[in-house]
Design a protein around this motif. Structure first.
Motif, PDB file in Angstrom:
ATOM      1  N   ALA A  63       2.196  20.322 121.447  1.00 38.95           N
ATOM      2  CA  ALA A  63       2.810  21.649 121.374  1.00 38.95           C
ATOM      3  C   ALA A  63       4.259  21.450 120.964  1.00 38.95           C
ATOM      4  O   ALA A  63       4.851  20.406 121.267  1.00 38.95           O
ATOM      5  N   PRO A  64       4.865  22.414 120.267  1.00 42.76           N
ATOM      6  CA  PRO A  64       6.254  22.257 119.831  1.00 42.76           C
ATOM      7  C   PRO A  64       7.186  22.003 121.015  1.00 42.76           C
ATOM      8  O   PRO A  64       7.186  22.753 121.992  1.00 42.76           O
ATOM      9  N   ALA A 170      -7.540  31.760 110.887  1.00 42.06           N
ATOM     10  CA  ALA A 170      -6.100  32.024 110.857  1.00 42.06           C
ATOM     11  C   ALA A 170      -5.487  31.809 112.238  1.00 42.06           C
ATOM     12  O   ALA A 170      -4.395  31.246 112.370  1.00 42.06           O
ATOM     13  N   LEU A 171      -6.185  32.259 113.265  1.00 45.00           N
ATOM     14  CA  LEU A 171      -5.699  32.080 114.627  1.00 45.00           C
ATOM     15  C   LEU A 171      -5.585  30.597 114.956  1.00 45.00           C
ATOM     16  O   LEU A 171      -4.559  30.137 115.481  1.00 45.00           O
ATOM     17  N   ARG A 176      -2.038  25.426 115.539  1.00 41.02           N
ATOM     18  CA  ARG A 176      -1.978  24.023 115.086  1.00 41.02           C
ATOM     19  C   ARG A 176      -3.266  23.280 115.440  1.00 41.02           C
ATOM     20  O   ARG A 176      -3.262  22.106 115.789  1.00 41.02           O
ATOM     21  N   ARG A 177      -4.384  23.988 115.289  1.00 41.63           N
ATOM     22  CA  ARG A 177      -5.693  23.390 115.544  1.00 41.63           C
ATOM     23  C   ARG A 177      -6.457  23.238 114.234  1.00 41.63           C
ATOM     24  O   ARG A 177      -6.427  24.127 113.383  1.00 41.63           O
ATOM     25  N   ARG A 178      -7.131  22.098 114.089  1.00 43.23           N
ATOM     26  CA  ARG A 178      -8.000  21.870 112.939  1.00 43.23           C
ATOM     27  C   ARG A 178      -9.391  22.363 113.293  1.00 43.23           C
ATOM     28  O   ARG A 178      -9.849  22.168 114.419  1.00 43.23           O
ATOM     29  N   ALA A 179     -10.058  22.978 112.350  1.00 45.82           N
ATOM     30  CA  ALA A 179     -11.385  23.541 112.599  1.00 45.82           C
ATOM     31  C   ALA A 179     -12.418  22.887 111.698  1.00 45.82           C
ATOM     32  O   ALA A 179     -12.172  22.686 110.509  1.00 45.82           O
ATOM     33  N   VAL A 180     -13.560  22.563 112.277  1.00 39.12           N
ATOM     34  CA  VAL A 180     -14.720  22.104 111.505  1.00 39.12           C
ATOM     35  C   VAL A 180     -15.813  23.131 111.734  1.00 39.12           C
ATOM     36  O   VAL A 180     -16.248  23.351 112.872  1.00 39.12           O
TER      37      VAL A 180
END
Length: 288
Positions: A63-64, A170-171, A176-180
């Protein structure tokens, strides 16, 4: 349904281990969250746990570090979800429970709000069939701990709308999550591969072939498993694992998904893993 840069709150329904972790993930991105659970004690635990998880996420660069977290609001009723940009359901892995919650949520939000069910194995179309607008429903499988693991399995059901998928993607990008993205089926990909391995690992311990520590050491040292299958099972929650295996067994009939006695006995005894203080390992010092 564009929610990537939306400033409206994201609703998370269910303040258990997964719901709390998902709420932490959203808050860490700076987005506000409405966390809903009908159990005030669960909400109280979540409000104490989330700041610790946010600190952990920052330390792990998940997280930032300099970002302002979003504002957390808690609620005990789904009817308080007006004005949210998306709803992520994270209740227990039971078809009837999830269906009832999703139907209630669908009645509380507009047709343009994506409904996201976080499930480790229940087919999305089974859940969508009960909804007034099946195109609104899409599936995710966040891994535990959700605030640290940046890869998310996304499941599009046969009736999931294009706008719903686009809104979820988009959410997740904003988090900052990668989606498969995978096709709808019982267990999808991760649970179909992982859960029978955890079941077999528990069975090896139950049969006296090796201790939990020995099984995990071999899987870590020889096969590169990051934590070992039984530490992973404890992290998931042995009750959640049994529920997921039972759902897979019911839908496929494959014996490898039938929860073994070692797992079901631990659940009967209340030894659920890290969250209860004891599973295949003892965590009482961690929780004290």
């Amino acid at each position: 349904m564009g929610v990537g840069s939306d400033s409206r709150p994201v609703a998370v329904v269910g303040a258990g281990v997964m719901g709390t972790g998902i709420a932490t993930t959203v808050l860490g991105s700076g987005r506000p969250v409405v966390l809903v659970d009908n159990d005030p004690a669960a909400l109280d635990r979540a409000t104490h746990t989330i700041p610790l998880q946010l600190r952990h996420a920052r330390l792990m660069n998940a997280a930032p570090a300099d970002g302002q977290p979003g504002r957390l609001v808690t609620a005990t009723a789904v009817r308080e979800l007006g004005g949210v940009s998306a709803v992520i359901e994270a209740v227990s892995e039971h078809l009837t429970v999830k269906t009832a919650i999703l139907v209630e949520v669908a009645g509380a939000v507009g047709a343009d709000v994506p409904l996201v069910t976080n499930t480790s194995g229940i087919p999305i179309d089974e859940l969508a069939g009960a909804l007034p607008r099946p195109h609104q429903l899409v599936g995710t499988h966040f891994m535990n701990p959700a605030y640290l693991i940046d890869l998310v399995e996304v499941i599009r059901g046969p009736r999931t709308g294009e706008a719903t998928v686009a809104a979820l993607m988009a959410l997740l990008a904003g988090l900052r999550r990668r989606a498969v993205q995978v096709r709808d089926s019982p267990g999808f990909v991760t649970s179909r591969l992982l859960h029978p391995m955890l079941n077999d690992a528990a069975r090896l311990v139950g049969d006296g072939i090796a201790t939990a520590d020995e099984v995990d050491a071999l899987m870590q040292g020889c096969l590169g498993h990051r934590t070992g299958p039984l530490r992973t099972a404890d992290l998931i929650g042995l009750d959640n694992l049994v529920d997921s295996l039972a759902a897979l067994y019911e839908r496929t009939g494959e014996q490898r998904y039938r929860p073994c006695e070692q797992l079901t006995a631990k659940v009967r005894d209340g030894h659920l893993g890290r969250k209860s203080g004891r599973g295949f390992y003892d965590y009482t010092e961690v929780l004290s």
